[in-house]
Design an enzyme around this catalytic site. Structure first.
Site, PDB file in Angstrom:
ATOM      1  N   ILE A 162       8.281   2.118 -13.267  1.00 29.42           N
ATOM      2  CA  ILE A 162       7.489   2.366 -11.870  1.00 29.42           C
ATOM      3  C   ILE A 162       6.541   4.321 -10.909  1.00 29.42           C
ATOM      4  O   ILE A 162       8.390   4.519 -10.724  1.00 29.42           O
ATOM      5  CB  ILE A 162       8.296   1.814 -10.834  1.00 29.42           C
ATOM      6  CG1 ILE A 162       8.766   0.561 -10.514  1.00 29.42           C
ATOM      7  CG2 ILE A 162       7.869   2.280  -8.833  1.00 29.42           C
ATOM      8  CD1 ILE A 162       7.048  -0.421 -10.699  1.00 29.42           C
ATOM      9  N   GLU A 174      -2.669   1.839 -16.049  1.00 29.76           N
ATOM     10  CA  GLU A 174      -3.559   1.118 -15.020  1.00 29.76           C
ATOM     11  C   GLU A 174      -5.221   0.743 -16.425  1.00 29.76           C
ATOM     12  O   GLU A 174      -5.931   0.309 -16.290  1.00 29.76           O
ATOM     13  CB  GLU A 174      -4.725   2.073 -14.593  1.00 29.76           C
ATOM     14  CG  GLU A 174      -3.751   3.217 -13.634  1.00 29.76           C
ATOM     15  CD  GLU A 174      -3.610   2.410 -12.339  1.00 29.76           C
ATOM     16  OE1 GLU A 174      -4.529   1.315 -12.251  1.00 29.76           O
ATOM     17  OE2 GLU A 174      -3.035   3.419 -11.407  1.00 29.76           O
ATOM     18  N   ALA A 230       9.339  -5.874 -17.410  1.00 27.88           N
ATOM     19  CA  ALA A 230       9.343  -4.783 -18.837  1.00 27.88           C
ATOM     20  C   ALA A 230       8.432  -6.394 -19.311  1.00 27.88           C
ATOM     21  O   ALA A 230       8.328  -5.852 -20.993  1.00 27.88           O
ATOM     22  CB  ALA A 230      11.294  -5.676 -19.932  1.00 27.88           C
ATOM     23  N   PHE A 234       3.958   1.410  -6.230  1.00 28.03           N
ATOM     24  CA  PHE A 234       3.534   0.344  -6.556  1.00 28.03           C
ATOM     25  C   PHE A 234       3.852  -0.278  -7.829  1.00 28.03           C
ATOM     26  O   PHE A 234       4.082   0.376  -8.704  1.00 28.03           O
ATOM     27  CB  PHE A 234       2.048   1.140  -6.802  1.00 28.03           C
ATOM     28  CG  PHE A 234       0.932  -0.598  -6.929  1.00 28.03           C
ATOM     29  CD1 PHE A 234       0.792  -1.523  -5.658  1.00 28.03           C
ATOM     30  CD2 PHE A 234       0.670  -1.464  -8.754  1.00 28.03           C
ATOM     31  CE1 PHE A 234      -0.545  -1.867  -6.137  1.00 28.03           C
ATOM     32  CE2 PHE A 234      -0.107  -2.133  -8.688  1.00 28.03           C
ATOM     33  CZ  PHE A 234      -0.296  -2.833  -7.739  1.00 28.03           C
TER      34      PHE A 234
END
Length: 494
Positions: free
Chosen positions: A266, A474, A237, A232
């Site tokens: 990632i 997250e 940055a 995903f």
């Protein structure tokens, strides 16, 4: 007794247990044609926990309500309908290629953390898989900071990489809660492996399943469910918590889009074959210019470069890399969802992904307790086990209470997802609190084991290192607090 039906063809070891011979539950869309063996044309065999939204094998939202007759939450009074179980299960599986069921007549609420027989069987299967296949590799993968390739293949073979993918596309066709169970159980043994599975299921598979066209589902979901790891690609940055301040550009060129830019941090990038890349097609439009693209690693060739793997504090077996897109050509058919609507895909995925990370952190905290408490019970000081001291027992009790609360928040959010209900606030509650609990419990686990807990060859220190990321990815702690505060302000200022 329960009847288990094996579902292969990409489903791997995922159980498709139907819960007979329990009381049947009313689901108006089922007819005598689709379930001829049932006692009534309007009844259908349900899970023994007939209370929460369940997309079941179809990956669709439906809530079942009880038919006439006595019920109890776990283990409804048996009636002799064993002959109908297989028929009902086949009918339920068939929903994956048919229309969504009609709305239920009523909903019976129940405890979020109580599992159906199917869910309990899944939990047991994943627990055994983790003990047999993951545990022997944890220390080595952590030291080498890489995922064992054979383990990734085993995760696919076991059906753990396509939990919600419909059976017609080679997946398990199970519920979001089932995916959460898988994530928690793996995290009890290795939070890094759990992160790999979580990101793949909740962010990649679900994005394609929910937003892809039929043609895209047929092309991408079988790969995601059976062989190809996904990544995903949102963060850059300059766009971490400010997720939509993207610089990666997508420019239309005939029948293709051309992508240029750099993505940062990632997860799964080193091993991934499929990348869900978010890029802006119109910078002046802000977040409304963001579009999602499905990028095949092989097709991109040397235009897509996976950079150096970051040397991380924790969850080291989960790769985290920079991703450079230098003129990557993507067919227009690979645009996921409408052009300019990628931000909606990202937001929806992250809301559910936060529940997944909450489950990972709950599993991590449980794993930390599972290694530290037995040691405290075995180690003797001053003539008795360390765990017999009241001061220690109170710490264990506090940790267990907080862990139970975090688990309840996570599974409540998961049940909300399955029921198709709003989950923004509950996902934030679950991820925020689970990250705090995991941090506290993992740190306590090191203390409970004393000097041994500080050593690399005892699992407590790894759980301690792995826990820190929970307050960062997250959504950071402060971002979740800001989300919750904003929702409160909207409620009380109205």
């Amino acid at each position: 007794m329960a009847t288990a039906l094996a579902l292969r063809g990409g489903g791997g070891l995922l159980p498709t247990l139907r819960h007979g011979p329990y009381r049947l539950f009313r689901w108006p869309s089922v007819t005598a044609t689709s379930a001829p063996a049932l006692a009534s044309p309007a009844t259908w065999c349900s899970p023994s926990f007939p209370v929460h939204g369940s997309r079941g094998l179809a990956g669709r939202t439906a809530v079942m309500a009880p038919a006439q007759g006595p019920t109890r939450y776990l283990g409804i009074r048996n009636v002799d309908v064993a002959a109908a179980v297989a028929t009902a299960a086949a009918a339920r599986r068939s929903v994956s290629t048919g229309a969504a069921p009609s709305p239920p007549e009523e909903v019976v609420p129940g405890p979020a953390t109580a599992f159906t027989e199917e869910e309990a069987l899944l939990q047991d299967m994943v627990s055994k898989f983790a003990a047999r296949n993951v545990a022997p590799l944890v220390a080595l993968m952590d030291a080498k900071a890489e995922l064992e390739p054979s383990l990734l293949a085993q995760l696919f073979e076991a059906g753990l990489m396509g939990v919600e993918v419909p059976a017609v596309h080679g997946g398990g066709g199970m519920s979001f809660t089932s995916a959460i169970i898988v994530i928690e159980e793996l995290a009890k043994v290795d939070p890094a492996v759990s992160a790999v599975v979580d990101i793949h299921n909740t962010l990649l598979c679900n994005a394609v399943r929910r937003h892809g066209t039929d043609a895209q589902a047929a092309e991408w979901l079988p790969r995601l469910a059976t062989s190809s790891l996904g990544a995903f690609c949102l963060s850059e940055a300059g766009s971490g918590s400010d997720a939509f301040a993207l610089k990666t550009r997508a420019v239309r060129d005939g029948d293709d889009w051309v992508l240029n830019g750099t993505k940062s941090w990632i997860s799964n990038a080193k091993e991934a074959d499929i990348f869900l890349v978010f890029a802006t097609v119109e910078p002046a439009a802000g977040h409304r210019g963001i579009t999602a693209f499905l990028v095949d690693r092989t097709a991109a060739k040397d235009r897509l470069v996976v950079g150096r793997k970051e040397d991380k504090l924790g969850i080291r077996a989960s790769s985290c890399c920079e991703l450079t897109l230098d003129g990557v050509r993507v067919p227009a058919d690979n645009v996921l969802g409408p052009v300019g609507q990628g931000y909606k895909i990202a937001i929806g995925g992250l809301n559910e992904g936060r529940v997944g990370i909450g489950a990972q952190l709950v599993g991590l905290a449980q794993g930390a307790m599972d290694v530290a408490l037995p040691y405290a019970a075995e180690r003797h000081q001053f003539g008795r086990p360390v765990a017999d001291n009241q001061g220690m027992q109170f710490q264990f009790a506090q940790a267990a209470t907080e862990l139970a609360a975090a688990r309840a928040l996570v599974y409540n959010a998961a049940r909300l997802v399955d029921a198709g209900l709003p989950v923004v606030a509950d996902a934030a509650y679950a991820k925020l609190y689970a990250s705090q609990v995991a941090d506290r419990v993992a740190a306590a686990g090191v203390n409970w084991a004393g000097g041994v807990g500080y050593m690399r060859d005892f699992p407590a220190e790894k759980f301690f290192r792995d826990a820190k990321i929970g307050q960062i990815y997250e959504g950071t702690t402060n971002m979740h607090l800001a989300t919750i505060a904003k929702l409160l302000a909207e409620k009380y200022k109205a």
